[in-house]
Design a protein around this motif. Structure first.
Motif, short mmCIF file in Angstrom:
data_model
loop_
_atom_site.label_atom_id
_atom_site.label_comp_id
_atom_site.label_asym_id
_atom_site.label_seq_id
_atom_site.Cartn_x
_atom_site.Cartn_y
_atom_site.Cartn_z
N GLN A 1 5.01 4.52 -5.29
CA GLN A 1 4.47 3.28 -5.86
C GLN A 1 3.26 3.53 -6.75
OE1 GLN A 1 1.98 0.98 -2.86
NE2 GLN A 1 3.49 1.91 -1.52
N GLU A 2 2.43 4.50 -6.40
CA GLU A 2 1.27 4.82 -7.24
C GLU A 2 1.72 5.24 -8.63
OE1 GLU A 2 -2.06 8.33 -7.40
OE2 GLU A 2 -1.70 7.39 -5.44
N GLU A 3 2.78 6.05 -8.67
CA GLU A 3 3.34 6.50 -9.94
C GLU A 3 3.84 5.32 -10.77
OE1 GLU A 3 5.32 10.44 -9.86
OE2 GLU A 3 7.12 9.21 -10.17
N ALA A 4 4.57 4.43 -10.12
CA ALA A 4 5.13 3.27 -10.82
C ALA A 4 4.04 2.34 -11.34
CB ALA A 4 6.08 2.51 -9.89
N LEU A 5 3.05 2.05 -10.50
CA LEU A 5 2.00 1.11 -10.89
C LEU A 5 1.14 1.68 -12.01
CD1 LEU A 5 0.87 -0.17 -7.37
CD2 LEU A 5 2.38 -1.31 -8.99
N GLU A 6 0.92 3.00 -12.00
CA GLU A 6 0.07 3.61 -13.02
C GLU A 6 0.77 3.73 -14.36
OE1 GLU A 6 -2.02 7.95 -13.91
OE2 GLU A 6 -1.70 7.33 -11.84
N ASP B 1 -0.04 -5.49 -11.92
CA ASP B 1 -0.89 -6.52 -11.32
C ASP B 1 -0.06 -7.59 -10.63
OD1 ASP B 1 -3.19 -5.24 -12.14
OD2 ASP B 1 -3.46 -6.47 -13.94
N GLU B 2 1.04 -7.98 -11.25
CA GLU B 2 1.86 -9.06 -10.69
C GLU B 2 2.50 -8.66 -9.37
OE1 GLU B 2 3.05 -11.29 -14.90
OE2 GLU B 2 4.36 -9.75 -14.04
N VAL B 3 3.10 -7.47 -9.32
CA VAL B 3 3.79 -7.10 -8.08
C VAL B 3 2.81 -6.74 -6.96
CG1 VAL B 3 5.89 -6.35 -9.27
CG2 VAL B 3 4.10 -4.67 -8.76
N TYR B 4 1.59 -6.30 -7.34
CA TYR B 4 0.61 -5.98 -6.30
C TYR B 4 -0.13 -7.24 -5.82
CZ TYR B 4 -3.12 -3.59 -3.79
OH TYR B 4 -3.97 -3.16 -2.80
N GLN C 1 0.67 -10.56 -6.57
CA GLN C 1 1.48 -11.75 -6.34
C GLN C 1 2.88 -11.38 -5.85
OE1 GLN C 1 1.33 -14.06 -10.07
NE2 GLN C 1 -0.61 -13.03 -10.49
N PRO C 2 2.98 -10.62 -4.78
CA PRO C 2 4.31 -10.26 -4.26
C PRO C 2 5.08 -11.51 -3.85
CG PRO C 2 2.60 -9.73 -2.65
CD PRO C 2 1.90 -10.12 -3.91
N ASN C 3 6.38 -11.53 -4.17
CA ASN C 3 7.14 -12.76 -3.95
C ASN C 3 8.00 -12.73 -2.69
OD1 ASN C 3 9.20 -11.05 -4.62
ND2 ASN C 3 9.94 -12.21 -6.38
N SER C 4 7.88 -11.67 -1.88
CA SER C 4 8.68 -11.59 -0.66
C SER C 4 7.97 -10.69 0.34
CB SER C 4 10.08 -11.02 -0.96
OG SER C 4 10.01 -9.63 -1.27
N PRO C 5 8.30 -10.84 1.62
CA PRO C 5 7.72 -9.93 2.62
C PRO C 5 8.00 -8.47 2.32
CG PRO C 5 8.75 -11.81 3.69
CD PRO C 5 9.13 -11.89 2.24
N PHE C 6 9.20 -8.17 1.79
CA PHE C 6 9.50 -6.76 1.48
C PHE C 6 8.54 -6.22 0.43
CE2 PHE C 6 11.33 -3.61 -1.31
CZ PHE C 6 11.64 -2.61 -0.40
N VAL C 7 8.33 -6.96 -0.65
CA VAL C 7 7.46 -6.48 -1.72
C VAL C 7 6.03 -6.34 -1.21
CG1 VAL C 7 6.55 -6.93 -4.03
CG2 VAL C 7 8.94 -7.46 -3.51
N TYR C 8 5.56 -7.30 -0.42
CA TYR C 8 4.20 -7.23 0.11
C TYR C 8 4.03 -5.98 0.98
CZ TYR C 8 -0.28 -9.58 0.69
OH TYR C 8 -1.60 -9.93 0.60
N GLY C 9 5.04 -5.69 1.79
CA GLY C 9 4.95 -4.55 2.67
C GLY C 9 5.16 -3.22 1.99
N PHE C 10 5.91 -3.23 0.87
CA PHE C 10 6.26 -1.97 0.21
C PHE C 10 5.23 -1.57 -0.83
CE2 PHE C 10 8.64 0.62 -2.90
CZ PHE C 10 9.08 1.62 -2.04
N ASP D 1 6.97 -21.30 12.57
CA ASP D 1 6.57 -19.90 12.69
C ASP D 1 6.54 -19.24 11.31
OD1 ASP D 1 6.38 -20.13 15.42
OD2 ASP D 1 8.42 -19.41 15.80
N ALA D 2 5.55 -18.38 11.12
CA ALA D 2 5.38 -17.70 9.83
C ALA D 2 4.74 -16.34 10.06
CB ALA D 2 4.51 -18.55 8.90
N ILE D 3 4.65 -15.58 8.97
CA ILE D 3 4.00 -14.27 9.01
C ILE D 3 2.89 -14.27 7.97
CG2 ILE D 3 4.27 -11.77 8.86
CD1 ILE D 3 5.94 -12.89 11.06
N LEU D 4 1.69 -13.91 8.41
CA LEU D 4 0.53 -13.78 7.52
C LEU D 4 0.42 -12.33 7.05
CD1 LEU D 4 -2.31 -14.64 6.38
CD2 LEU D 4 -3.23 -14.01 8.63
N TYR D 5 0.35 -12.12 5.72
CA TYR D 5 0.18 -10.78 5.14
C TYR D 5 -1.16 -10.71 4.43
CZ TYR D 5 5.13 -9.60 5.80
OH TYR D 5 6.37 -9.32 6.34
N PHE D 6 -1.83 -9.58 4.58
CA PHE D 6 -3.08 -9.35 3.84
C PHE D 6 -3.29 -7.85 3.67
CE2 PHE D 6 -4.17 -9.56 8.33
CZ PHE D 6 -5.05 -8.50 8.51
#
Length: 348
Positions: free
Chosen positions: A197-202, A222-225, A227-236, A270-275
């Motif tokens: 991911q570091e390679e892709a973002l840079e 900036d957008e994917v880091y 403003q992730p649109n899903s739990p998978f993107v936030y976690g990955f 029920d929900a999941i909080l990501y930070f």
């Protein structure tokens, strides 16, 4: 060259590797296909290259349907992880190979091939090494030769499959910066595959995050880091902590306590909080916060990571603190995320 992927599906022995993928890539854009193993990113790259063909859907080079064209007909440049250089050829001959094997009518004269090889050696900063053989080069130098060879044919699209995967971390960082400079100089439409991911973002103008044969999100770094649109993107993408919560009337609750965070756009339940571990504020005490018991504390480069057990030690999260911060040694720590995202539990 503009590249269009239209509802592409690929099956291997009736197993779907890609599920109706669609993507538009602008001329001169540098795109990263990012995802874990098995996400479909290399399969998509091979379909663009013509090394494989879609079960259904279209691959467009500009307005032209290239779905069933061969590699040669597509005129793509391909750089592999393990260089794929010809060991019995010197550097100059490796770079000029794609031009030498063209059919007679389109094959440049020998002098033109030598000129083109010399020009590309300058571009990839290997002038003076044209007589060396691959075994006499470092890994980073071999990958530069592989890129020069791909550029020699003046490809419509440049494709790179984990191009730095076989190199050590320091060389990878150096070549990332170099590849971005080469791309800005040549202006080729470029697609590269990576699980880093570091390679892709840079590197990339836009990142295409893939999972299980589908595109999860397309956007700038900036957008994917941010403003992730899903739990998978936030976690990955990046590092994250997550915590099961409950949404009630636009507020977040942990067990029977409100934690001082809102979730106006999430339905009750029920929900999941990501930070992000580094995007938190510490509190001296709270009537609405997240509090936990320190389970472990470790040094990570210029910061300290603290593992907290939350809610009767059933859940665990990580937060990041400055090195030497006294909270890292305390038995109980209260905090609140400064930035966060909430997803309904069923979306995970």
């Amino acid at each position: 060259m503009e590249l269009g992927i239209r509802d592409v599906r690929k099956e291997f022995n009736q197993y779907p590797a890609l599920h109706g993928v669609s993507l538009d890539i602008r001329p001169g854009e540098l795109i990263a296909l990012l995802g874990p193993s098995g996400s479909g990113k290399t399969t998509l790259l091979r379909l663009i290259a013509g090394l494989d063909f879609p079960t259904s859907g279209q691959i467009l080079f500009g307005d032209e349907d290239a779905s069933n064209k061969t590699v040669q007909e597509r005129n793509v440049g391909f750089v592999f992880q393990h260089y794929a250089l010809f060991r019995h050829m010197n550097v100059a001959d490796n770079i000029g190979f794609g031009l030498k094997v063209r059919p007679g009518a389109s094959r440049p004269a020998k002098a033109e091939i030598r000129r083109r090889a010399s020009e590309l050696l300058d571009l990839v900063q290997l002038s003076g090494l044209e007589k060396r053989y691959p075994a006499q080069l470092s890994g980073g130098q071999r990958q530069r030769v592989a890129l020069a060879r791909a550029l020699a044919i003046e490809p419509k699209i440049l494709l790179l499959d984990e191009p730095f995967g076989a190199l050590d971390a320091q060389v990878r960082r150096e070549l990332r910066r170099w590849l971005r400079e080469i791309h800005d100089t040549t202006g080729h439409t470029t697609v590269f595959v990576t699980h880093d991911q570091e390679e892709a973002l840079e590197l990339a103008d836009r990142v295409v995050v893939m999972s299980q044969g589908r595109i999860e999100q397309v956007g700038t770094a900036d957008e994917v880091y941010d403003q992730p649109n899903s739990p998978f993107v936030y976690g990955f993408i990046g590092e994250s902590s997550s915590l099961p919560v409950r949404v009630a009337n636009g507020e977040l609750w942990l067990a029977d306590r409100a934690i001082g965070l809102g979730a106006q756009d999430v339905p009750d339940g029920d929900a999941i909080l990501y930070f992000r571990p580094q995007e938190i504020e510490l509190l001296d005490g709270c009537g609405g916060c997240i509090a936990g018991t320190v389970a472990a504390s470790r040094r990570v480069a210029g910061s300290r990571r603290v593992e907290l057990k939350i809610g009767g030690q059933r859940e665990q999260v990580e937060i990041e603190l400055p090195v030497g911060h006294p909270a890292a040694q305390q038995s109980r720590v209260a905090f609140r995320p400064r930035r966060y995202k909430v997803f309904p539990a069923k979306a995970t």
